[in-house]
Design a protein around this motif. Structure first.
Motif, PDB file in Angstrom:
ATOM      1  N   ASP A  16       0.822  -1.202   0.000  1.00 52.79           N
ATOM      2  CA  ASP A  16       0.000   0.000   0.000  1.00 52.79           C
ATOM      3  C   ASP A  16       0.864   1.264   0.000  1.00 52.79           C
ATOM      4  N   HIS A  17       1.881   1.292   0.840  1.00 53.34           N
ATOM      5  CA  HIS A  17       2.799   2.429   0.905  1.00 53.34           C
ATOM      6  C   HIS A  17       4.066   2.008   1.631  1.00 53.34           C
ATOM      7  N   VAL A  18       5.087   2.821   1.506  1.00 54.28           N
ATOM      8  CA  VAL A  18       6.331   2.633   2.260  1.00 54.28           C
ATOM      9  C   VAL A  18       6.466   3.843   3.169  1.00 54.28           C
ATOM     10  N   GLN A  19       6.754   3.589   4.443  1.00 54.90           N
ATOM     11  CA  GLN A  19       6.937   4.659   5.424  1.00 54.90           C
ATOM     12  C   GLN A  19       8.428   4.877   5.630  1.00 54.90           C
ATOM     13  N   LEU A  20       8.859   6.123   5.488  1.00 56.33           N
ATOM     14  CA  LEU A  20      10.221   6.525   5.797  1.00 56.33           C
ATOM     15  C   LEU A  20      10.161   7.519   6.939  1.00 56.33           C
ATOM     16  N   ALA A  21      11.232   7.619   7.694  1.00 59.55           N
ATOM     17  CA  ALA A  21      11.279   8.552   8.812  1.00 59.55           C
ATOM     18  C   ALA A  21      11.971   9.844   8.384  1.00 59.55           C
ATOM     19  N   ALA A  22      11.698  10.896   9.137  1.00 59.56           N
ATOM     20  CA  ALA A  22      12.305  12.202   8.885  1.00 59.56           C
ATOM     21  C   ALA A  22      12.376  12.968  10.199  1.00 59.56           C
ATOM     22  N   PRO A  23      13.312  13.898  10.310  1.00 64.37           N
ATOM     23  CA  PRO A  23      13.402  14.674  11.552  1.00 64.37           C
ATOM     24  C   PRO A  23      12.311  15.744  11.628  1.00 64.37           C
ATOM     25  N   PRO A  24      11.984  16.178  12.834  1.00 63.64           N
ATOM     26  CA  PRO A  24      11.000  17.252  12.988  1.00 63.64           C
ATOM     27  C   PRO A  24      11.423  18.494  12.196  1.00 63.64           C
ATOM     28  N   GLY A  25      10.452  19.166  11.582  1.00 61.07           N
ATOM     29  CA  GLY A  25      10.711  20.410  10.880  1.00 61.07           C
ATOM     30  C   GLY A  25      11.280  20.270   9.480  1.00 61.07           C
ATOM     31  N   SER A  26      11.340  19.060   8.944  1.00 67.33           N
ATOM     32  CA  SER A  26      11.952  18.851   7.621  1.00 67.33           C
ATOM     33  C   SER A  26      10.934  18.826   6.484  1.00 67.33           C
ATOM     34  N   GLU A  27       9.679  19.075   6.774  1.00 66.15           N
ATOM     35  CA  GLU A  27       8.624  18.930   5.769  1.00 66.15           C
ATOM     36  C   GLU A  27       8.850  19.788   4.519  1.00 66.15           C
ATOM     37  N   ASP A  28       9.292  21.030   4.661  1.00 64.81           N
ATOM     38  CA  ASP A  28       9.489  21.884   3.481  1.00 64.81           C
ATOM     39  C   ASP A  28      10.562  21.317   2.558  1.00 64.81           C
ATOM     40  N   ALA A  29      11.661  20.838   3.126  1.00 65.75           N
ATOM     41  CA  ALA A  29      12.721  20.228   2.311  1.00 65.75           C
ATOM     42  C   ALA A  29      12.224  18.950   1.658  1.00 65.75           C
ATOM     43  N   LEU A  30      11.437  18.166   2.375  1.00 66.47           N
ATOM     44  CA  LEU A  30      10.881  16.933   1.818  1.00 66.47           C
ATOM     45  C   LEU A  30       9.922  17.239   0.674  1.00 66.47           C
ATOM     46  N   ARG A  31       9.073  18.246   0.848  1.00 65.19           N
ATOM     47  CA  ARG A  31       8.140  18.630  -0.217  1.00 65.19           C
ATOM     48  C   ARG A  31       8.897  19.053  -1.475  1.00 65.19           C
ATOM     49  N   ALA A  32       9.928  19.868  -1.300  1.00 63.49           N
ATOM     50  CA  ALA A  32      10.711  20.327  -2.452  1.00 63.49           C
ATOM     51  C   ALA A  32      11.333  19.147  -3.185  1.00 63.49           C
ATOM     52  N   PHE A  33      11.845  18.175  -2.459  1.00 63.60           N
ATOM     53  CA  PHE A  33      12.493  17.021  -3.072  1.00 63.60           C
ATOM     54  C   PHE A  33      11.491  16.079  -3.723  1.00 63.60           C
ATOM     55  N   TYR A  34      10.497  15.640  -2.961  1.00 63.92           N
ATOM     56  CA  TYR A  34       9.587  14.612  -3.467  1.00 63.92           C
ATOM     57  C   TYR A  34       8.663  15.137  -4.562  1.00 63.92           C
ATOM     58  N   THR A  35       8.257  16.398  -4.504  1.00 60.42           N
ATOM     59  CA  THR A  35       7.426  16.934  -5.579  1.00 60.42           C
ATOM     60  C   THR A  35       8.284  17.510  -6.702  1.00 60.42           C
ATOM     61  N   GLY A  36       9.345  18.226  -6.356  1.00 61.38           N
ATOM     62  CA  GLY A  36      10.192  18.858  -7.370  1.00 61.38           C
ATOM     63  C   GLY A  36      11.114  17.882  -8.070  1.00 61.38           C
ATOM     64  N   ALA A  37      12.018  17.271  -7.316  1.00 62.94           N
ATOM     65  CA  ALA A  37      13.014  16.379  -7.921  1.00 62.94           C
ATOM     66  C   ALA A  37      12.401  15.065  -8.398  1.00 62.94           C
ATOM     67  N   LEU A  38      11.520  14.467  -7.592  1.00 58.22           N
ATOM     68  CA  LEU A  38      10.952  13.170  -7.981  1.00 58.22           C
ATOM     69  C   LEU A  38       9.669  13.289  -8.791  1.00 58.22           C
ATOM     70  N   GLY A  39       9.031  14.446  -8.797  1.00 60.09           N
ATOM     71  CA  GLY A  39       7.815  14.624  -9.583  1.00 60.09           C
ATOM     72  C   GLY A  39       6.589  13.967  -8.986  1.00 60.09           C
ATOM     73  N   MET A  40       6.598  13.728  -7.674  1.00 61.62           N
ATOM     74  CA  MET A  40       5.442  13.128  -7.016  1.00 61.62           C
ATOM     75  C   MET A  40       4.436  14.218  -6.655  1.00 61.62           C
TER      76      MET A  40
END
Length: 125
Positions: free
Chosen positions: A11-35
């Motif tokens: 169904d999905h894969v869960q990865l961990a991330a540190p608190p406050g990293s959401e903006d960097a994650l959004r930039a990467f997963y939507t921008g670089a990966l095109g998700m």
């Protein structure tokens, strides 16, 4: 009549991330990966993190207070046009490491902004 049980899909894969990293994650997963970012249910959104999808692939990034990226564990993401996909990541400043040790496949590894290891692979034609 008895019901049968079967595993039918991931169904999905869960990865961990540190608190406050959401903006960097959004930039990467939507921008670089095109998700596309998926909305989280309000009760789960309050915990932080973010969810992403591309086709039937879903990656969930959850906040972990004592975050340390795994050195070996990773999702294997099947892509098409692997050379172009690697170039896309590199254009976004993400390094790629090619690995030719899986017969019948082209593949490379990259890391997201918080250090999660990601494998990208495409079967040989």
């Amino acid at each position: 009549m008895t019901a049968t049980a079967a595993l039918v899909a991931v169904d999905h894969v869960q990865l961990a991330a540190p608190p406050g990293s959401e903006d960097a994650l959004r930039a990467f997963y939507t921008g670089a990966l095109g998700m596309t970012e998926l909305p989280k249910p309000p009760v789960l959104a309050a915990r932080g993190g973010c969810w992403f999808a591309a086709g039937s692939v879903q990656l969930h990034l959850g906040v972990e207070q004592d975050f340390r990226p795994a050195k070996k564990a990773h999702p294997g993401l099947r892509v098409t046009g692997i050379e172009a996909y690697a170039a896309r990541l590199e254009a976004h400043g993400t390094g790629t490491t090619w690995d030719d040790n899986l017969p019948g496949h082209r593949r490379f590894y990259a890391h997201d902004p918080v250090g999660n290891r990601l494998e990208f692979l495409e079967p040989d034609a």
